[in-house]
Design an enzyme around this catalytic site. Structure first.
Site, PDB file in Angstrom:
ATOM      1  N   ASN A 135      65.145  -2.705  51.774  1.00 10.12           N
ATOM      2  CA  ASN A 135      66.257  -2.332  50.907  1.00 10.12           C
ATOM      3  C   ASN A 135      66.499  -0.838  51.108  1.00 10.12           C
ATOM      4  OD1 ASN A 135      68.039  -1.740  48.891  1.00 10.12           O
ATOM      5  ND2 ASN A 135      66.671  -2.258  47.190  1.00 10.12           N
ATOM      6  N   TRP A 136      67.551  -0.542  51.845  1.00  9.83           N
ATOM      7  CA  TRP A 136      67.799   0.867  52.186  1.00  9.83           C
ATOM      8  C   TRP A 136      68.432   1.644  51.038  1.00  9.83           C
ATOM      9  CZ3 TRP A 136      69.958   0.521  57.928  1.00  9.83           C
ATOM     10  CH2 TRP A 136      68.966  -0.076  58.731  1.00  9.83           C
ATOM     11  N   LYS A 137      68.828   0.932  49.995  1.00  7.81           N
ATOM     12  CA  LYS A 137      69.450   1.570  48.820  1.00  7.81           C
ATOM     13  C   LYS A 137      70.608   2.480  49.271  1.00  7.81           C
ATOM     14  CE  LYS A 137      65.124   0.974  46.403  1.00  7.81           C
ATOM     15  NZ  LYS A 137      64.213   1.375  45.326  1.00  7.81           N
ATOM     16  N   HIS A 197      68.511  -6.295  41.303  1.00  7.16           N
ATOM     17  CA  HIS A 197      67.562  -5.192  41.468  1.00  7.16           C
ATOM     18  C   HIS A 197      67.507  -4.396  40.159  1.00  7.16           C
ATOM     19  CE1 HIS A 197      65.568  -1.600  42.848  1.00  7.16           C
ATOM     20  NE2 HIS A 197      65.154  -2.299  43.887  1.00  7.16           N
ATOM     21  N   GLU A 241      59.350  -7.102  41.385  1.00  6.65           N
ATOM     22  CA  GLU A 241      59.330  -5.642  41.533  1.00  6.65           C
ATOM     23  C   GLU A 241      59.031  -4.993  40.179  1.00  6.65           C
ATOM     24  OE1 GLU A 241      61.682  -4.582  45.391  1.00  6.65           O
ATOM     25  OE2 GLU A 241      62.879  -4.198  43.612  1.00  6.65           O
ATOM     26  N   GLY A 256      59.422   3.292  43.852  1.00 11.34           N
ATOM     27  CA  GLY A 256      59.703   4.678  44.200  1.00 11.34           C
ATOM     28  C   GLY A 256      58.744   5.668  43.567  1.00 11.34           C
ATOM     29  N   SER A 302      56.635   0.347  46.162  1.00 11.00           N
ATOM     30  CA  SER A 302      55.754   1.244  46.931  1.00 11.00           C
ATOM     31  C   SER A 302      54.864   0.501  47.927  1.00 11.00           C
ATOM     32  CB  SER A 302      54.912   2.107  45.988  1.00 11.00           C
ATOM     33  OG  SER A 302      55.759   2.890  45.167  1.00 11.00           O
ATOM     34  N   GLY A 351      61.375  -0.448  49.893  1.00 11.99           N
ATOM     35  CA  GLY A 351      62.362   0.612  49.757  1.00 11.99           C
ATOM     36  C   GLY A 351      62.060   1.754  50.714  1.00 11.99           C
ATOM     37  N   GLY A 352      61.395   2.786  50.202  1.00 11.11           N
ATOM     38  CA  GLY A 352      61.147   4.004  50.973  1.00 11.11           C
ATOM     39  C   GLY A 352      60.622   3.764  52.387  1.00 11.11           C
TER      40      GLY A 352
HETATM   41  P1  13P Z   1      59.944   1.474  47.058  1.00 14.27           P
HETATM   42  O1  13P Z   1      59.327   0.689  48.170  1.00 14.27           O
HETATM   43  O2  13P Z   1      60.589   2.756  47.500  1.00 14.27           O
HETATM   44  O3  13P Z   1      59.027   1.637  45.896  1.00 14.27           O
HETATM   45  O4  13P Z   1      61.179   0.580  46.512  1.00 14.27           O
HETATM   46  C1  13P Z   1      60.950  -0.741  46.216  1.00 14.27           C
HETATM   47  C2  13P Z   1      62.263  -1.380  45.961  1.00 14.27           C
HETATM   48  O5  13P Z   1      62.937  -1.048  44.996  1.00 14.27           O
HETATM   49  C3  13P Z   1      62.744  -2.373  46.914  1.00 14.27           C
HETATM   50  O6  13P Z   1      63.856  -3.047  46.437  1.00 14.27           O
END
Ligand code: 13P
Length: 253
Positions: free
Chosen positions: A10-12, A98, A169, A175, A215, A236-237
């Site tokens: 998920n590149w947000k 999300h 999640e 994050g 994370s 995410g990250g």
């Molecule tokens: P992180 O991996 O940055 O914690 O984000 C998780 C997320 O929100 C994936 O949708």
């Protein structure tokens, strides 16, 4: 039964169009050279990058997902994109619910249900996210919160193990660098699988992929992914770092 694992990025709201194209291309190349298992990979860039991302993965094993869709097909919904539009583009998956959208866009369980219904109608696989805040967990509301998220968005829809992926999640792990322990995640995943068995069928529960998100990184992915009910990750990250993302994928056997 073995469930094919899914590693989704998920590149947000990150990466320009050019950066997104470069990231898709780099991941595609690495996976071609290093792929050592059959787990599925889904990349979810911003809407802007979806058309070119769909083209860039043609002929590969990668899937492209959107980070959201609207519940209606078209109309006066300024700024929105429908599931039908995504399907026409070649997008195969869509993240729904999300926690960042639940929080900042005030998306309710009932509204998310309409999105799930629309995604199914348009042949998209929903990656349906749910999870609790730290306050909810610490005040003993964990199971209630999760049950409500599941019931109010998934009951009385035609979700199946093919058109639905569930992503747990915990908000406190997103994050933050804090990860749920493998035992904490496994406990919730097992609860979700039981919920599916109870409300749909044992067969569907056995086949439904349940991802962990929060994370996930190469150094904690192995333990998380080895849990019996953890069928992949929504990342995410670390999904913005091609080496980390592909390394996590390699652990998803
Ligand atoms: P992180 O991996 O940055 O914690 O984000 C998780 C997320 O929100 C994936 O949708």
């Amino acid at each position: 039964m073995t469930r094919t694992k899914v590693i989704a990025g998920n590149w947000k709201m990150n990466c320009s169009l050019e950066q997104s194209q470069a990231l898709v291309t780099e991941i595609r190349g690495m996976v071609r050279d290093e792929r050592n298992n059959d787990s599925e990979i889904v990349l979810c860039p911003t809407y802007l990058a979806l058309p070119s991302a769909c083209k860039l993965v043609q002929g590969s094993s990668l899937f492209i997902g959107a980070q959201n869709c609207h519940s209606e097909t078209n109309g006066a919904y300024t700024g929105e994109v429908s599931a039908e539009m995504l399907n026409h583009l070649g997008v195969s998956h869509v993240i729904i619910g999300h926690s960042e959208r639940r929080e900042y866009q005030n998306e309710t369980n009932a509204f998310l249900k309409e999105k799930v219904i629309s995604a199914i109608k348009n042949n998209l696989v929903s990656i349906f996210c749910l999870g609790e805040s730290l306050e909810q967990r610490e005040s003993g509301q964990l199971w209630d919160v999760l049950s409500r998220q599941l019931s109010e968005s998934l009951l009385d829809t035609s979700v199946t193990a093919k058109n639905l992926i569930i992503a747990y999640e915990p908000i406190w792990a997103i994050g933050t660098g804090v990860t749920a322990s493998a035992a904490q995640a496994q406990e919730v995943h097992s609860f979700i699988r039981n919920w599916v068995a109870q409300h749909f069928s044992v067969e569907m529960a056995e086949e439904t992929r349940i991802l962990y998100g929060g994370s996930m990184k190469p150094d904690n992915a192995e333990e998380l992914l080895s849990q019996i009910d953890i069928d992949g990750g929504l990342i995410g990250g670390a999904s913005l770092k091609p080496r980390d993302f592909v390394n996590i994928h390699k652990l998803a056997k």
